[in-house]
Design a protein around this motif. Structure first.
Motif, PDB file in Angstrom:
ATOM      1  N   MET A 379     -37.859  -3.444 -39.850  1.00 35.65           N
ATOM      2  CA  MET A 379     -37.966  -4.724 -39.382  1.00 35.65           C
ATOM      3  C   MET A 379     -36.489  -5.215 -38.879  1.00 35.65           C
ATOM      4  SD  MET A 379     -40.792  -5.719 -38.476  1.00 35.65           S
ATOM      5  CE  MET A 379     -41.617  -4.138 -38.406  1.00 35.65           C
ATOM      6  N   LEU A 380     -35.755  -4.582 -39.809  1.00 36.25           N
ATOM      7  CA  LEU A 380     -34.275  -4.940 -39.642  1.00 36.25           C
ATOM      8  C   LEU A 380     -33.832  -4.157 -38.547  1.00 36.25           C
ATOM      9  CD1 LEU A 380     -31.283  -5.655 -40.375  1.00 36.25           C
ATOM     10  CD2 LEU A 380     -31.374  -3.561 -42.023  1.00 36.25           C
ATOM     11  N   VAL A 381     -34.329  -2.907 -38.031  1.00 38.72           N
ATOM     12  CA  VAL A 381     -34.052  -2.244 -36.881  1.00 38.72           C
ATOM     13  C   VAL A 381     -34.502  -2.819 -35.798  1.00 38.72           C
ATOM     14  CG1 VAL A 381     -34.499  -0.113 -35.521  1.00 38.72           C
ATOM     15  CG2 VAL A 381     -33.977   0.215 -38.068  1.00 38.72           C
ATOM     16  N   LEU A 382     -35.830  -3.274 -35.813  1.00 36.53           N
ATOM     17  CA  LEU A 382     -36.186  -4.372 -34.553  1.00 36.53           C
ATOM     18  C   LEU A 382     -35.510  -5.504 -34.500  1.00 36.53           C
ATOM     19  CD1 LEU A 382     -38.753  -4.900 -32.984  1.00 36.53           C
ATOM     20  CD2 LEU A 382     -39.719  -6.087 -34.593  1.00 36.53           C
ATOM     21  N   LEU A 383     -35.080  -6.061 -35.497  1.00 33.71           N
ATOM     22  CA  LEU A 383     -34.151  -7.269 -35.194  1.00 33.71           C
ATOM     23  C   LEU A 383     -33.093  -7.202 -34.685  1.00 33.71           C
ATOM     24  CD1 LEU A 383     -33.624 -10.294 -35.875  1.00 33.71           C
ATOM     25  CD2 LEU A 383     -32.391  -9.361 -38.173  1.00 33.71           C
ATOM     26  N   ARG A 384     -32.342  -6.037 -34.843  1.00 32.29           N
ATOM     27  CA  ARG A 384     -30.966  -5.875 -34.148  1.00 32.29           C
ATOM     28  C   ARG A 384     -31.203  -5.345 -32.918  1.00 32.29           C
ATOM     29  NH1 ARG A 384     -27.619  -8.868 -36.343  1.00 32.29           N
ATOM     30  NH2 ARG A 384     -26.182  -7.387 -35.103  1.00 32.29           N
ATOM     31  N   THR A 385     -32.213  -4.671 -32.649  1.00 32.00           N
ATOM     32  CA  THR A 385     -32.557  -4.495 -31.221  1.00 32.00           C
ATOM     33  C   THR A 385     -32.848  -5.645 -30.218  1.00 32.00           C
ATOM     34  OG1 THR A 385     -33.403  -2.260 -31.908  1.00 32.00           O
ATOM     35  CG2 THR A 385     -33.835  -3.005 -29.787  1.00 32.00           C
ATOM     36  N   MET A 386     -33.936  -6.363 -30.720  1.00 34.90           N
ATOM     37  CA  MET A 386     -34.045  -7.639 -29.904  1.00 34.90           C
ATOM     38  C   MET A 386     -33.099  -8.728 -29.823  1.00 34.90           C
ATOM     39  SD  MET A 386     -37.356  -6.834 -29.075  1.00 34.90           S
ATOM     40  CE  MET A 386     -38.069  -8.599 -28.600  1.00 34.90           C
ATOM     41  N   GLN A 387     -32.144  -8.795 -30.663  1.00 39.45           N
ATOM     42  CA  GLN A 387     -31.221 -10.028 -30.705  1.00 39.45           C
ATOM     43  C   GLN A 387     -30.090  -9.879 -29.581  1.00 39.45           C
ATOM     44  OE1 GLN A 387     -27.755 -10.068 -32.039  1.00 39.45           O
ATOM     45  NE2 GLN A 387     -27.543  -7.697 -31.881  1.00 39.45           N
ATOM     46  N   ILE A 388     -30.294  -8.502 -29.150  1.00 39.30           N
ATOM     47  CA  ILE A 388     -29.128  -8.425 -27.982  1.00 39.30           C
ATOM     48  C   ILE A 388     -29.506  -9.242 -26.780  1.00 39.30           C
ATOM     49  CG2 ILE A 388     -28.379  -6.816 -26.510  1.00 39.30           C
ATOM     50  CD1 ILE A 388     -28.820  -4.756 -28.453  1.00 39.30           C
ATOM     51  N   ARG A 389     -30.898  -9.320 -26.550  1.00 34.28           N
ATOM     52  CA  ARG A 389     -31.387 -10.181 -25.233  1.00 34.28           C
ATOM     53  C   ARG A 389     -31.319 -11.534 -25.822  1.00 34.28           C
ATOM     54  NH1 ARG A 389     -36.418 -11.820 -23.868  1.00 34.28           N
ATOM     55  NH2 ARG A 389     -37.336 -10.118 -25.375  1.00 34.28           N
ATOM     56  N   TRP A 390     -31.772 -12.097 -27.115  1.00 33.01           N
ATOM     57  CA  TRP A 390     -31.874 -13.212 -27.419  1.00 33.01           C
ATOM     58  C   TRP A 390     -30.504 -14.081 -27.231  1.00 33.01           C
ATOM     59  CZ3 TRP A 390     -34.599 -12.150 -32.670  1.00 33.01           C
ATOM     60  CH2 TRP A 390     -35.942 -12.018 -32.479  1.00 33.01           C
ATOM     61  N   THR A 391     -29.570 -13.333 -27.653  1.00 31.55           N
ATOM     62  CA  THR A 391     -28.201 -13.997 -27.560  1.00 31.55           C
ATOM     63  C   THR A 391     -27.695 -14.326 -26.006  1.00 31.55           C
ATOM     64  OG1 THR A 391     -27.208 -12.008 -28.047  1.00 31.55           O
ATOM     65  CG2 THR A 391     -27.573 -13.522 -29.984  1.00 31.55           C
ATOM     66  N   THR A 393     -30.071 -14.791 -23.598  1.00 29.28           N
ATOM     67  CA  THR A 393     -30.952 -15.951 -22.715  1.00 29.28           C
ATOM     68  C   THR A 393     -30.895 -17.311 -23.609  1.00 29.28           C
ATOM     69  OG1 THR A 393     -32.676 -14.778 -24.240  1.00 29.28           O
ATOM     70  CG2 THR A 393     -31.914 -14.083 -21.835  1.00 29.28           C
ATOM     71  N   TRP A 394     -31.338 -17.267 -24.669  1.00 30.48           N
ATOM     72  CA  TRP A 394     -31.547 -18.805 -25.130  1.00 30.48           C
ATOM     73  C   TRP A 394     -31.033 -19.192 -26.595  1.00 30.48           C
ATOM     74  CZ3 TRP A 394     -33.789 -17.876 -30.092  1.00 30.48           C
ATOM     75  CH2 TRP A 394     -34.575 -16.662 -30.410  1.00 30.48           C
ATOM     76  N   GLY A 398     -25.293 -14.545 -32.962  1.00 34.54           N
ATOM     77  CA  GLY A 398     -25.565 -14.747 -34.264  1.00 34.54           C
ATOM     78  C   GLY A 398     -26.948 -15.431 -34.451  1.00 34.54           C
ATOM     79  N   GLY A 399     -27.233 -16.275 -33.247  1.00 32.22           N
ATOM     80  CA  GLY A 399     -28.649 -16.930 -33.483  1.00 32.22           C
ATOM     81  C   GLY A 399     -28.332 -18.445 -33.532  1.00 32.22           C
ATOM     82  N   ARG A 400     -27.234 -19.025 -33.363  1.00 34.56           N
ATOM     83  CA  ARG A 400     -27.313 -20.431 -33.425  1.00 34.56           C
ATOM     84  C   ARG A 400     -27.732 -21.177 -32.417  1.00 34.56           C
ATOM     85  NH1 ARG A 400     -22.383 -18.386 -35.472  1.00 34.56           N
ATOM     86  NH2 ARG A 400     -21.467 -18.371 -33.254  1.00 34.56           N
TER      87      ARG A 400
END
Length: 404
Positions: A379-391, A393-394, A398-400
Protein backbone atom coordinates in the motif's frame (compact mmCIF):
# COMPACT_ATOMS: atom_id res chain seq x y z
CA UNK A 1 -6.04 27.07 22.49
CA UNK A 2 -6.93 30.21 20.52
CA UNK A 3 -6.57 28.29 17.27
CA UNK A 4 -8.84 25.55 18.60
CA UNK A 5 -11.50 28.14 19.54
CA UNK A 6 -11.26 29.55 16.03
CA UNK A 7 -11.70 26.03 14.68
CA UNK A 8 -14.84 25.41 16.76
CA UNK A 9 -16.29 28.77 15.73
CA UNK A 10 -15.79 27.90 12.05
CA UNK A 11 -18.48 25.16 12.19
CA UNK A 12 -21.32 23.90 14.39
CA UNK A 13 -19.51 22.50 17.43
CA UNK A 14 -22.58 20.81 19.08
CA UNK A 15 -23.07 18.67 15.96
CA UNK A 16 -19.37 17.75 16.05
CA UNK A 17 -19.62 16.54 19.68
CA UNK A 18 -22.93 14.74 19.04
CA UNK A 19 -21.36 12.87 16.10
CA UNK A 20 -18.38 11.94 18.29
CA UNK A 21 -20.69 10.59 21.03
CA UNK A 22 -22.71 8.56 18.52
CA UNK A 23 -19.64 7.12 16.82
CA UNK A 24 -17.93 6.24 20.13
CA UNK A 25 -20.98 4.34 21.34
CA UNK A 26 -21.53 2.56 18.02
CA UNK A 27 -17.90 1.52 17.79
CA UNK A 28 -17.93 0.10 21.32
CA UNK A 29 -20.98 -2.01 20.47
CA UNK A 30 -19.46 -3.17 17.18
CA UNK A 31 -16.42 -4.76 18.86
CA UNK A 32 -18.13 -5.95 22.04
CA UNK A 33 -17.82 -9.65 21.11
CA UNK A 34 -14.07 -9.21 20.67
CA UNK A 35 -13.78 -7.71 24.14
CA UNK A 36 -15.70 -10.65 25.63
CA UNK A 37 -14.09 -13.29 23.39
CA UNK A 38 -12.22 -15.14 26.20
CA UNK A 39 -15.52 -15.50 28.13
CA UNK A 40 -17.55 -16.56 25.09
CA UNK A 41 -14.86 -18.96 23.83
CA UNK A 42 -14.61 -20.65 27.20
CA UNK A 43 -18.38 -20.94 27.61
CA UNK A 44 -18.97 -22.31 24.10
CA UNK A 45 -15.68 -24.33 23.83
CA UNK A 46 -14.55 -22.70 20.56
CA UNK A 47 -11.50 -23.76 18.49
CA UNK A 48 -8.98 -21.08 17.23
CA UNK A 49 -10.67 -21.10 13.81
CA UNK A 50 -14.15 -20.72 15.36
CA UNK A 51 -12.86 -17.80 17.43
CA UNK A 52 -11.61 -16.16 14.23
CA UNK A 53 -14.99 -16.63 12.56
CA UNK A 54 -16.83 -15.28 15.61
CA UNK A 55 -14.64 -12.15 15.63
CA UNK A 56 -14.81 -11.60 11.87
CA UNK A 57 -18.60 -11.81 11.36
CA UNK A 58 -19.47 -8.47 13.04
CA UNK A 59 -16.68 -6.76 11.09
CA UNK A 60 -17.87 -8.12 7.74
CA UNK A 61 -21.52 -7.32 8.52
CA UNK A 62 -20.71 -3.78 9.65
CA UNK A 63 -18.56 -3.19 6.59
CA UNK A 64 -21.28 -4.33 4.19
CA UNK A 65 -23.89 -2.12 5.86
CA UNK A 66 -21.80 1.05 5.71
CA UNK A 67 -22.42 1.91 2.11
CA UNK A 68 -26.24 1.39 2.26
CA UNK A 69 -26.43 3.56 5.39
CA UNK A 70 -24.31 6.26 3.74
CA UNK A 71 -26.61 6.19 0.72
CA UNK A 72 -29.70 6.36 2.95
CA UNK A 73 -28.21 9.36 4.73
CA UNK A 74 -27.92 11.24 1.44
CA UNK A 75 -31.75 11.08 1.14
CA UNK A 76 -33.23 11.18 4.66
CA UNK A 77 -30.43 13.24 6.20
CA UNK A 78 -27.45 12.14 8.27
CA UNK A 79 -29.04 13.01 11.61
CA UNK A 80 -32.14 10.92 10.85
CA UNK A 81 -29.95 8.06 9.62
CA UNK A 82 -28.11 7.95 12.95
CA UNK A 83 -31.42 7.66 14.84
CA UNK A 84 -32.62 4.82 12.59
CA UNK A 85 -29.34 3.00 13.16
CA UNK A 86 -29.44 3.41 16.95
CA UNK A 87 -32.93 1.88 16.98
CA UNK A 88 -31.43 -1.12 15.19
CA UNK A 89 -28.64 -1.35 17.77
CA UNK A 90 -31.16 -1.49 20.62
CA UNK A 91 -33.00 -4.39 18.92
CA UNK A 92 -29.71 -6.24 18.31
CA UNK A 93 -28.63 -5.90 21.94
CA UNK A 94 -32.03 -7.16 23.15
CA UNK A 95 -31.60 -10.26 20.95
CA UNK A 96 -28.18 -10.86 22.48
CA UNK A 97 -29.52 -10.59 26.02
CA UNK A 98 -32.53 -12.89 25.54
CA UNK A 99 -31.54 -15.46 22.90
CA UNK A 100 -27.76 -16.09 22.51
CA UNK A 101 -26.85 -19.54 23.90
CA UNK A 102 -24.90 -21.47 21.19
CA UNK A 103 -22.17 -20.95 18.55
CA UNK A 104 -24.82 -20.52 15.85
CA UNK A 105 -26.56 -17.92 18.04
CA UNK A 106 -23.30 -15.98 18.49
CA UNK A 107 -22.78 -15.97 14.72
CA UNK A 108 -26.30 -14.56 14.25
CA UNK A 109 -25.51 -12.01 16.96
CA UNK A 110 -22.38 -11.04 15.03
CA UNK A 111 -24.49 -10.20 11.98
CA UNK A 112 -26.73 -7.97 14.10
CA UNK A 113 -23.69 -6.24 15.63
CA UNK A 114 -22.88 -5.13 12.11
CA UNK A 115 -25.66 -2.53 12.44
CA UNK A 116 -23.43 -0.66 14.88
CA UNK A 117 -20.45 -0.92 12.55
CA UNK A 118 -22.30 0.92 9.79
CA UNK A 119 -22.01 4.28 11.56
CA UNK A 120 -18.66 5.44 10.25
CA UNK A 121 -19.30 7.39 7.04
CA UNK A 122 -22.44 9.04 8.37
CA UNK A 123 -20.76 10.12 11.62
CA UNK A 124 -17.76 11.59 9.79
CA UNK A 125 -19.86 13.48 7.26
CA UNK A 126 -22.32 14.76 9.89
CA UNK A 127 -19.64 15.93 12.32
CA UNK A 128 -17.46 17.69 9.75
CA UNK A 129 -20.23 18.88 7.41
CA UNK A 130 -20.40 22.44 8.75
CA UNK A 131 -16.63 23.04 8.73
CA UNK A 132 -14.71 24.68 5.84
CA UNK A 133 -12.15 22.61 3.82
CA UNK A 134 -9.09 23.86 5.75
CA UNK A 135 -10.55 22.39 8.98
CA UNK A 136 -11.96 19.14 7.56
CA UNK A 137 -8.98 17.06 8.62
CA UNK A 138 -9.18 18.12 12.26
CA UNK A 139 -13.01 17.82 12.36
CA UNK A 140 -12.90 14.32 10.91
CA UNK A 141 -10.03 13.42 13.19
CA UNK A 142 -12.08 14.42 16.23
CA UNK A 143 -15.15 12.44 15.14
CA UNK A 144 -12.98 9.52 14.09
CA UNK A 145 -11.50 9.45 17.58
CA UNK A 146 -14.76 7.67 18.38
CA UNK A 147 -12.61 4.62 17.66
CA UNK A 148 -11.89 5.02 21.37
CA UNK A 149 -15.12 3.07 21.81
CA UNK A 150 -12.87 0.05 21.25
CA UNK A 151 -10.93 0.98 24.38
CA UNK A 152 -14.12 1.49 26.41
CA UNK A 153 -15.44 -1.90 25.31
CA UNK A 154 -12.11 -3.60 26.07
CA UNK A 155 -12.00 -2.03 29.53
CA UNK A 156 -15.64 -2.29 30.65
CA UNK A 157 -17.10 -5.37 28.93
CA UNK A 158 -14.72 -7.93 30.54
CA UNK A 159 -15.29 -6.47 34.02
CA UNK A 160 -19.07 -6.49 33.59
CA UNK A 161 -18.97 -9.98 32.05
CA UNK A 162 -16.96 -11.33 34.97
CA UNK A 163 -19.39 -9.89 37.52
CA UNK A 164 -22.79 -10.33 35.83
CA UNK A 165 -22.21 -12.82 32.97
CA UNK A 166 -21.40 -12.03 29.34
CA UNK A 167 -25.02 -12.18 28.07
CA UNK A 168 -26.01 -9.52 30.62
CA UNK A 169 -23.53 -7.10 29.03
CA UNK A 170 -25.79 -7.02 25.97
CA UNK A 171 -28.65 -5.95 28.24
CA UNK A 172 -26.62 -3.05 29.65
CA UNK A 173 -25.74 -2.00 26.10
CA UNK A 174 -29.41 -2.05 25.03
CA UNK A 175 -30.32 0.38 27.80
CA UNK A 176 -27.35 2.69 27.26
CA UNK A 177 -28.26 3.48 23.64
CA UNK A 178 -30.68 6.09 25.02
CA UNK A 179 -27.74 8.39 25.89
CA UNK A 180 -26.24 8.96 22.40
CA UNK A 181 -29.74 9.04 20.88
CA UNK A 182 -30.80 11.85 23.24
CA UNK A 183 -27.59 13.80 22.57
CA UNK A 184 -28.17 13.48 18.82
CA UNK A 185 -31.81 14.65 18.99
CA UNK A 186 -31.05 17.64 21.24
CA UNK A 187 -27.73 18.99 19.95
CA UNK A 188 -27.12 17.96 16.32
CA UNK A 189 -28.34 19.78 13.22
CA UNK A 190 -28.22 18.64 9.62
CA UNK A 191 -25.33 20.29 7.68
CA UNK A 192 -26.13 22.04 4.41
CA UNK A 193 -23.06 20.89 2.49
CA UNK A 194 -24.89 18.51 0.10
CA UNK A 195 -25.80 19.46 -3.45
CA UNK A 196 -29.65 19.45 -3.81
CA UNK A 197 -29.32 18.59 -7.51
CA UNK A 198 -27.17 15.48 -7.10
CA UNK A 199 -28.51 12.30 -8.71
CA UNK A 200 -27.96 8.70 -7.63
CA UNK A 201 -25.19 8.24 -10.21
CA UNK A 202 -23.41 11.30 -8.76
CA UNK A 203 -23.48 9.75 -5.30
CA UNK A 204 -22.18 6.46 -6.68
CA UNK A 205 -19.46 8.02 -8.84
CA UNK A 206 -16.73 7.19 -6.33
CA UNK A 207 -17.39 3.49 -7.01
CA UNK A 208 -16.10 3.86 -10.57
CA UNK A 209 -12.99 5.95 -9.87
CA UNK A 210 -9.47 4.67 -9.31
CA UNK A 211 -8.98 7.12 -6.47
CA UNK A 212 -11.88 5.58 -4.53
CA UNK A 213 -10.34 2.14 -4.73
CA UNK A 214 -6.84 3.42 -3.93
CA UNK A 215 -8.17 5.14 -0.80
CA UNK A 216 -10.10 2.00 0.15
CA UNK A 217 -7.10 -0.31 -0.17
CA UNK A 218 -4.88 1.98 1.90
CA UNK A 219 -7.66 2.15 4.48
CA UNK A 220 -7.60 -1.65 4.67
CA UNK A 221 -4.20 -1.26 6.34
CA UNK A 222 -4.88 1.76 8.59
CA UNK A 223 -8.48 1.25 9.71
CA UNK A 224 -8.74 -2.45 8.92
CA UNK A 225 -5.56 -2.98 10.88
CA UNK A 226 -6.83 -0.95 13.82
CA UNK A 227 -10.19 -2.72 13.88
CA UNK A 228 -8.97 -6.24 13.18
CA UNK A 229 -6.13 -6.11 15.70
CA UNK A 230 -8.26 -4.45 18.40
CA UNK A 231 -10.82 -7.24 18.01
CA UNK A 232 -8.16 -9.96 17.99
CA UNK A 233 -5.88 -8.73 20.81
CA UNK A 234 -7.95 -9.82 23.86
CA UNK A 235 -7.82 -13.42 22.60
CA UNK A 236 -4.13 -13.03 21.63
CA UNK A 237 -3.01 -11.74 25.03
CA UNK A 238 -5.08 -14.43 26.81
CA UNK A 239 -3.84 -17.33 24.66
CA UNK A 240 -0.23 -16.24 24.00
CA UNK A 241 0.80 -14.79 27.37
CA UNK A 242 -1.61 -16.43 29.84
CA UNK A 243 -2.89 -13.17 31.36
CA UNK A 244 -6.38 -13.06 32.90
CA UNK A 245 -9.44 -12.19 30.79
CA UNK A 246 -9.75 -8.77 32.46
CA UNK A 247 -6.01 -8.06 32.04
CA UNK A 248 -6.26 -9.00 28.35
CA UNK A 249 -8.99 -6.37 27.97
CA UNK A 250 -6.94 -3.75 29.83
CA UNK A 251 -3.88 -4.32 27.63
CA UNK A 252 -6.03 -4.03 24.52
CA UNK A 253 -7.56 -0.84 25.91
CA UNK A 254 -4.11 0.81 26.19
CA UNK A 255 -3.25 0.17 22.55
CA UNK A 256 -6.72 1.00 21.22
CA UNK A 257 -6.96 4.23 23.24
CA UNK A 258 -3.62 5.40 21.85
CA UNK A 259 -4.73 4.63 18.30
CA UNK A 260 -8.01 6.50 18.71
CA UNK A 261 -6.33 9.56 20.26
CA UNK A 262 -3.67 9.72 17.56
CA UNK A 263 -6.41 9.88 14.91
CA UNK A 264 -7.00 13.49 15.95
CA UNK A 265 -3.27 14.20 15.67
CA UNK A 266 -3.20 12.56 12.26
CA UNK A 267 -6.04 14.81 11.04
CA UNK A 268 -4.45 17.96 12.46
CA UNK A 269 -1.00 17.04 11.13
CA UNK A 270 -2.44 16.37 7.69
CA UNK A 271 -4.14 19.78 7.58
CA UNK A 272 -0.67 21.35 8.03
CA UNK A 273 1.82 18.84 6.56
CA UNK A 274 -0.43 17.04 4.09
CA UNK A 275 -2.31 13.74 4.19
CA UNK A 276 0.01 12.09 1.65
CA UNK A 277 3.14 12.94 3.64
CA UNK A 278 1.54 11.70 6.88
CA UNK A 279 0.34 8.45 5.29
CA UNK A 280 3.79 7.76 3.85
CA UNK A 281 5.31 7.86 7.33
CA UNK A 282 2.43 5.89 8.84
CA UNK A 283 2.64 2.99 6.40
CA UNK A 284 6.41 2.68 6.92
CA UNK A 285 6.07 2.54 10.71
CA UNK A 286 3.14 0.10 10.46
CA UNK A 287 5.06 -2.37 8.29
CA UNK A 288 8.11 -2.40 10.56
CA UNK A 289 6.20 -2.62 13.85
CA UNK A 290 3.94 -5.45 12.59
CA UNK A 291 6.92 -7.49 11.43
CA UNK A 292 8.61 -6.99 14.79
CA UNK A 293 5.38 -7.98 16.61
CA UNK A 294 5.52 -11.29 14.78
CA UNK A 295 9.15 -11.83 15.79
CA UNK A 296 8.82 -10.64 19.41
CA UNK A 297 8.14 -14.17 20.67
CA UNK A 298 6.95 -14.51 24.26
CA UNK A 299 8.05 -11.09 25.60
CA UNK A 300 4.84 -9.39 26.74
CA UNK A 301 6.63 -6.07 27.44
CA UNK A 302 8.28 -5.83 24.01
CA UNK A 303 5.10 -6.95 22.25
CA UNK A 304 3.01 -4.38 24.12
CA UNK A 305 5.40 -1.53 23.26
CA UNK A 306 5.35 -2.56 19.60
CA UNK A 307 1.54 -2.71 19.56
CA UNK A 308 1.38 0.79 21.06
CA UNK A 309 3.67 2.07 18.31
CA UNK A 310 1.68 0.22 15.66
CA UNK A 311 -1.71 1.48 16.92
CA UNK A 312 -0.36 5.05 17.11
CA UNK A 313 0.62 4.86 13.45
CA UNK A 314 -2.67 3.25 12.42
CA UNK A 315 -4.68 5.88 14.29
CA UNK A 316 -2.74 8.76 12.72
CA UNK A 317 -3.15 7.08 9.33
CA UNK A 318 -6.94 6.96 9.74
CA UNK A 319 -7.01 10.70 10.43
CA UNK A 320 -4.66 11.42 7.52
CA UNK A 321 -6.66 9.46 4.96
CA UNK A 322 -9.91 11.16 5.93
CA UNK A 323 -8.29 14.57 5.63
CA UNK A 324 -8.00 13.72 1.93
CA UNK A 325 -11.53 12.30 1.37
CA UNK A 326 -13.52 15.59 1.59
CA UNK A 327 -10.90 17.28 -0.61
CA UNK A 328 -11.41 14.64 -3.29
CA UNK A 329 -15.25 14.31 -2.95
CA UNK A 330 -16.44 17.62 -1.40
CA UNK A 331 -20.21 17.11 -2.02
CA UNK A 332 -20.54 13.32 -1.63
CA UNK A 333 -18.32 12.80 1.39
CA UNK A 334 -20.85 10.57 3.22
CA UNK A 335 -21.12 8.07 0.36
CA UNK A 336 -17.41 8.14 -0.49
CA UNK A 337 -16.49 7.84 3.17
CA UNK A 338 -18.92 4.96 3.63
CA UNK A 339 -17.52 3.09 0.65
CA UNK A 340 -13.93 3.58 1.80
CA UNK A 341 -14.91 2.63 5.34
CA UNK A 342 -16.69 -0.45 4.03
CA UNK A 343 -13.69 -1.78 2.12
CA UNK A 344 -11.34 -0.90 4.96
CA UNK A 345 -13.47 -2.70 7.51
CA UNK A 346 -13.82 -5.75 5.26
CA UNK A 347 -10.04 -5.96 5.22
CA UNK A 348 -10.05 -5.74 9.01
CA UNK A 349 -12.40 -8.72 9.13
CA UNK A 350 -9.74 -10.87 7.50
CA UNK A 351 -7.21 -10.32 10.29
CA UNK A 352 -8.81 -12.43 13.07
CA UNK A 353 -9.40 -15.20 10.51
CA UNK A 354 -5.80 -15.03 9.26
CA UNK A 355 -4.45 -15.10 12.79
CA UNK A 356 -6.66 -18.05 13.76
CA UNK A 357 -5.60 -20.02 10.67
CA UNK A 358 -1.92 -19.16 11.24
CA UNK A 359 -2.11 -20.44 14.81
CA UNK A 360 -4.14 -23.57 14.02
CA UNK A 361 -2.02 -24.76 11.06
CA UNK A 362 1.53 -23.49 11.87
CA UNK A 363 1.36 -23.34 15.66
CA UNK A 364 2.32 -19.63 15.73
CA UNK A 365 0.74 -16.22 15.06
CA UNK A 366 4.00 -14.98 13.43
CA UNK A 367 2.96 -15.65 9.82
CA UNK A 368 -0.23 -13.67 10.29
CA UNK A 369 1.73 -10.60 11.44
CA UNK A 370 4.33 -10.91 8.67
CA UNK A 371 1.64 -11.25 6.02
CA UNK A 372 -0.07 -8.06 7.17
CA UNK A 373 3.31 -6.22 7.20
CA UNK A 374 3.77 -7.16 3.53
CA UNK A 375 0.34 -5.69 2.70
CA UNK A 376 1.39 -2.39 4.36
CA UNK A 377 4.49 -2.22 2.14
CA UNK A 378 2.38 -2.82 -1.00
CA UNK A 379 0.00 0.00 0.00
CA UNK A 380 2.95 2.35 0.55
CA UNK A 381 4.07 1.77 -3.05
CA UNK A 382 0.47 2.35 -4.25
CA UNK A 383 0.22 5.64 -2.32
CA UNK A 384 3.50 7.03 -3.69
CA UNK A 385 2.38 6.14 -7.22
CA UNK A 386 -1.14 7.63 -7.00
CA UNK A 387 -0.12 10.85 -5.22
CA UNK A 388 1.66 12.08 -8.35
CA UNK A 389 -1.71 12.66 -10.05
CA UNK A 390 -3.53 13.75 -6.89
CA UNK A 391 -1.15 16.66 -6.32
CA UNK A 392 -1.56 17.77 -9.93
CA UNK A 393 -5.38 17.82 -9.89
CA UNK A 394 -7.15 18.30 -6.53
CA UNK A 395 -4.56 18.64 -3.73
CA UNK A 396 -1.50 20.73 -2.95
CA UNK A 397 1.94 19.15 -2.70
CA UNK A 398 2.04 16.59 0.11
CA UNK A 399 -1.78 16.35 0.22
CA UNK A 400 -2.74 19.71 1.77
CA UNK A 401 -6.02 21.49 0.92
CA UNK A 402 -5.85 23.88 -1.99
CA UNK A 403 -6.49 27.54 -1.18
CA UNK A 404 -9.08 29.41 -3.27
Amino acid sequence: MKNFRLFLQAGHAPTLWAALTYFTFSFAIWVINGSMAPFISEALHLSPTQKGVMLSIPIFAGALLRFPLGLLAQYIGRKNATLVEMGGIAIAMAYGYFFVQTFNDIIAMGVLLGVAGASFGVAMSLGSGTFPPRYKGLAMGIVGAGNVGTAFAALLAPMLAQRYGWQTVYGFAALSVAVPAAVMVIFAKEPTDLSPHSKLKDHLSCLYEKDGWAFSLIYVVTFGGFLGLATFLPSYFYDQFGVSKVQAGQLTMLAAFLGAALRIVGGWLSDHWGGVNTLTTVLGITAVSLALCGLAGNSLTVTMLLFMLCFSALGAGNGALFQLVPLRWPTTTAVAGSMIGEIGALGGGLIPNAMGISKQYTGTFMWGFLGFACVAVIMLVLLRTMQIRWTRTWAEKGGRARTA
